[in-house]
Design an enzyme around this catalytic site. Structure first.
Site, PDB file in Angstrom:
ATOM      1  N   GLY A  33       2.792   2.410  10.832  1.00 34.55           N
ATOM      2  CA  GLY A  33       3.726   3.521  10.670  1.00 34.55           C
ATOM      3  C   GLY A  33       4.432   3.914  11.950  1.00 34.55           C
ATOM      4  O   GLY A  33       5.069   4.966  12.029  1.00 34.55           O
ATOM      5  N   GLY A  62       2.981  -1.048   4.267  1.00 29.06           N
ATOM      6  CA  GLY A  62       3.035   0.381   3.975  1.00 29.06           C
ATOM      7  C   GLY A  62       4.454   0.816   3.648  1.00 29.06           C
ATOM      8  O   GLY A  62       4.972   0.575   2.561  1.00 29.06           O
ATOM      9  N   GLY A  63       5.113   1.443   4.607  1.00 21.51           N
ATOM     10  CA  GLY A  63       6.429   2.036   4.385  1.00 21.51           C
ATOM     11  C   GLY A  63       7.428   1.126   3.685  1.00 21.51           C
ATOM     12  O   GLY A  63       8.124   1.555   2.750  1.00 21.51           O
ATOM     13  N   GLU A 107      -6.708   4.691   7.884  1.00 24.53           N
ATOM     14  CA  GLU A 107      -6.507   6.117   7.597  1.00 24.53           C
ATOM     15  C   GLU A 107      -7.758   6.720   6.962  1.00 24.53           C
ATOM     16  O   GLU A 107      -8.086   7.887   7.202  1.00 24.53           O
ATOM     17  CB  GLU A 107      -5.251   6.297   6.724  1.00 24.53           C
ATOM     18  CG  GLU A 107      -3.988   6.060   7.556  1.00 24.53           C
ATOM     19  CD  GLU A 107      -2.805   5.491   6.825  1.00 24.53           C
ATOM     20  OE1 GLU A 107      -2.761   5.531   5.586  1.00 24.53           O
ATOM     21  OE2 GLU A 107      -1.905   4.963   7.510  1.00 24.53           O
ATOM     22  N   HIS A 141      -9.463   1.186   4.990  1.00 23.16           N
ATOM     23  CA  HIS A 141      -8.162   1.368   5.657  1.00 23.16           C
ATOM     24  C   HIS A 141      -8.346   2.297   6.862  1.00 23.16           C
ATOM     25  O   HIS A 141      -9.152   3.237   6.816  1.00 23.16           O
ATOM     26  CB  HIS A 141      -7.134   1.953   4.678  1.00 23.16           C
ATOM     27  CG  HIS A 141      -5.740   1.908   5.242  1.00 23.16           C
ATOM     28  ND1 HIS A 141      -5.283   2.845   6.120  1.00 23.16           N
ATOM     29  CD2 HIS A 141      -4.747   1.000   5.094  1.00 23.16           C
ATOM     30  CE1 HIS A 141      -4.051   2.529   6.482  1.00 23.16           C
ATOM     31  NE2 HIS A 141      -3.705   1.411   5.871  1.00 23.16           N
ATOM     32  N   GLU A 196      -5.166  -4.865  10.667  1.00 22.39           N
ATOM     33  CA  GLU A 196      -4.130  -3.848  10.867  1.00 22.39           C
ATOM     34  C   GLU A 196      -4.406  -3.104  12.170  1.00 22.39           C
ATOM     35  O   GLU A 196      -5.240  -2.174  12.190  1.00 22.39           O
ATOM     36  CB  GLU A 196      -4.142  -2.837   9.711  1.00 22.39           C
ATOM     37  CG  GLU A 196      -3.880  -3.456   8.350  1.00 22.39           C
ATOM     38  CD  GLU A 196      -3.330  -2.432   7.366  1.00 22.39           C
ATOM     39  OE1 GLU A 196      -2.222  -2.646   6.882  1.00 22.39           O
ATOM     40  OE2 GLU A 196      -3.995  -1.412   7.114  1.00 22.39           O
ATOM     41  N   ASN A 253       0.880  -1.173   0.000  1.00 22.17           N
ATOM     42  CA  ASN A 253       0.000   0.000   0.000  1.00 22.17           C
ATOM     43  C   ASN A 253       0.916   1.221   0.000  1.00 22.17           C
ATOM     44  O   ASN A 253       1.497   1.560   1.025  1.00 22.17           O
ATOM     45  CB  ASN A 253      -0.894  -0.034   1.245  1.00 22.17           C
ATOM     46  CG  ASN A 253      -1.711   1.238   1.406  1.00 22.17           C
ATOM     47  OD1 ASN A 253      -1.732   2.086   0.507  1.00 22.17           O
ATOM     48  ND2 ASN A 253      -2.373   1.386   2.540  1.00 22.17           N
ATOM     49  N   TRP A 254       1.025   1.843  -1.164  1.00 23.17           N
ATOM     50  CA  TRP A 254       1.993   2.948  -1.295  1.00 23.17           C
ATOM     51  C   TRP A 254       1.497   4.240  -0.650  1.00 23.17           C
ATOM     52  O   TRP A 254       2.245   5.217  -0.562  1.00 23.17           O
ATOM     53  CB  TRP A 254       2.321   3.184  -2.775  1.00 23.17           C
ATOM     54  CG  TRP A 254       3.075   2.051  -3.406  1.00 23.17           C
ATOM     55  CD1 TRP A 254       3.617   0.962  -2.775  1.00 23.17           C
ATOM     56  CD2 TRP A 254       3.381   1.894  -4.799  1.00 23.17           C
ATOM     57  NE1 TRP A 254       4.225   0.138  -3.694  1.00 23.17           N
ATOM     58  CE2 TRP A 254       4.101   0.688  -4.940  1.00 23.17           C
ATOM     59  CE3 TRP A 254       3.114   2.647  -5.945  1.00 23.17           C
ATOM     60  CZ2 TRP A 254       4.552   0.222  -6.176  1.00 23.17           C
ATOM     61  CZ3 TRP A 254       3.567   2.196  -7.178  1.00 23.17           C
ATOM     62  CH2 TRP A 254       4.282   0.996  -7.285  1.00 23.17           C
ATOM     63  N   LYS A 255       0.225   4.265  -0.265  1.00 24.60           N
ATOM     64  CA  LYS A 255      -0.367   5.467   0.350  1.00 24.60           C
ATOM     65  C   LYS A 255      -0.105   6.703  -0.538  1.00 24.60           C
ATOM     66  O   LYS A 255      -0.051   6.557  -1.768  1.00 24.60           O
ATOM     67  CB  LYS A 255       0.145   5.638   1.785  1.00 24.60           C
ATOM     68  CG  LYS A 255      -0.093   4.355   2.624  1.00 24.60           C
ATOM     69  CD  LYS A 255       0.140   4.525   4.096  1.00 24.60           C
ATOM     70  CE  LYS A 255      -0.107   3.182   4.800  1.00 24.60           C
ATOM     71  NZ  LYS A 255       0.005   3.271   6.244  1.00 24.60           N
ATOM     72  N   SER A 280       3.756  -2.071  10.323  1.00 23.85           N
ATOM     73  CA  SER A 280       5.211  -2.113  10.522  1.00 23.85           C
ATOM     74  C   SER A 280       5.834  -3.467  10.164  1.00 23.85           C
ATOM     75  O   SER A 280       6.772  -3.918  10.821  1.00 23.85           O
ATOM     76  CB  SER A 280       5.573  -1.715  11.957  1.00 23.85           C
ATOM     77  OG  SER A 280       5.150  -0.386  12.222  1.00 23.85           O
TER      78      SER A 280
HETATM   79  P1  13P Z   1       3.234   0.465   7.673  1.00 28.23           P
HETATM   80  O1  13P Z   1       3.737  -0.829   7.082  1.00 28.23           O
HETATM   81  O2  13P Z   1       3.939   1.673   7.171  1.00 28.23           O
HETATM   82  O3  13P Z   1       3.145   0.377   9.164  1.00 28.23           O
HETATM   83  O4  13P Z   1       1.699   0.635   7.160  1.00 28.23           O
HETATM   84  C1  13P Z   1       0.848  -0.421   7.248  1.00 28.23           C
HETATM   85  C2  13P Z   1      -0.382  -0.105   6.495  1.00 28.23           C
HETATM   86  O5  13P Z   1      -1.140   0.788   6.864  1.00 28.23           O
HETATM   87  C3  13P Z   1      -0.656  -0.850   5.261  1.00 28.23           C
HETATM   88  O6  13P Z   1      -1.938  -0.606   4.781  1.00 28.23           O
END
Ligand code: 13P
Length: 250
Positions: free
Chosen positions: A173, A233-234, A97, A95, A167, A9-11, A212
């Protein structure tokens, strides 16, 4: 036997150039990741670029969100039929967010899930509790409520064509990963809840862990009985780190 799926998930990250480099790196190593299924979810505007580069590779692609509407006067929305035109396989819905920053509730998330499925996309339904909810001891009831919204609208069988991502919000994050056992406990709770409604669906549905995940902790998470991969994510923004995670599931 459920296959491992690793989805990036590149956000809100990337540019034409950085995505070109990231995709080149992922494609170059994807064939060495065994039977792991791989997907990436770029920001909407980069989906055509990604689709062109990934066509014919083992890496699938999807969106980070989807409208609950197919078309009409809904400024700023992108619909599931539109995503289909760019051969998206997946659409992330709910998600944390979206839920926390854009006030998207369970019912709205369930309608997005329905819209994605109707168009033939595989929804990746995100569920998970906040730190406050975990500390209050309501983790299971929060996740059950998030699942119920979808099950009540679409029926449990709808999860046959879906992926669930657990999640925990406190792990996203933050560098704080749930321990493999903490994650496994929640994945077992989710699968057990579904099993009470339909054993076949519970057995089949892939439940990803997100929060993470890195190259260094992916293998121990993916080794747990009810963890079928990760939503990353990251660490999905670095090709070699992402490929290390993909290989951890092989
Ligand atoms: P991180 O891997 O950056 O913690 O993010 C997880 C995430 O929200 C994937 O959708």
């Amino acid at each position: 036997m459920r296959q491992i799926l690793v989805a990036g998930n590149w956000k809100l990250n990337g540019s034409r150039d950085s995505i070109e480099q990231l995709i080149s790196g992922i494609v170059a190593g994807a064939d060495k990741t065994g039977s792991t299924q791989i997907a990436v979810c770029p920001p909407f505007v980069y989906i055509p670029q990604v689709a062109e580069r990934l066509a014919g590779s083992k890496v699938a692609w999807g969106s980070q969100d989807v409208s609950d509407q197919d078309s009409g006067a809904f400024t700023g929305e992108v619909s599931a039929p539109m995503l289909n035109e760019f051969n998206c396989t997946y659409a992330i819905v709910g998600h944390s967010e979206r839920r926390s920053l854009y006030a998207e509730d369970d019912a709205f998330t369930a309608r997005k899930f329905a819209a994605a499925r109707k168009a033939g996309l595989i929804p990746i339904l995100c569920v998970g509790e906040t730190l406050e909810e975990r500390e209050q001891g309501v983790t299971e009831s929060v996740v059950a409520r998030q699942l119920d919204a979808v099950i009540n609208l679409e029926g449990v069988e709808a999860l046959n064509d879906a992926v669930i991502a657990y999640e925990p919000v406190w792990a996203i994050g933050t560098g704080k990963t749930a321990t493999p056992q903490q994650a496994q406990d929640m994945h077992a709770f989710i699968r057990g809840t579904l099993a009470g409604l339909n054993a076949g669906v519970a057995d089949k549905v892939q439940i990803l862990y997100g929060g993470s995940v890195k190259g260094a902790n992916a293998a121990e998470l993916f080794a747990m009985a009810d963890i079928d991969g990760g939503l990353i994510g990251g660490a999905s923004l670095d090709a070699s780190e992402f490929l290390t995670i993909c290989s951890a599931g092989a």
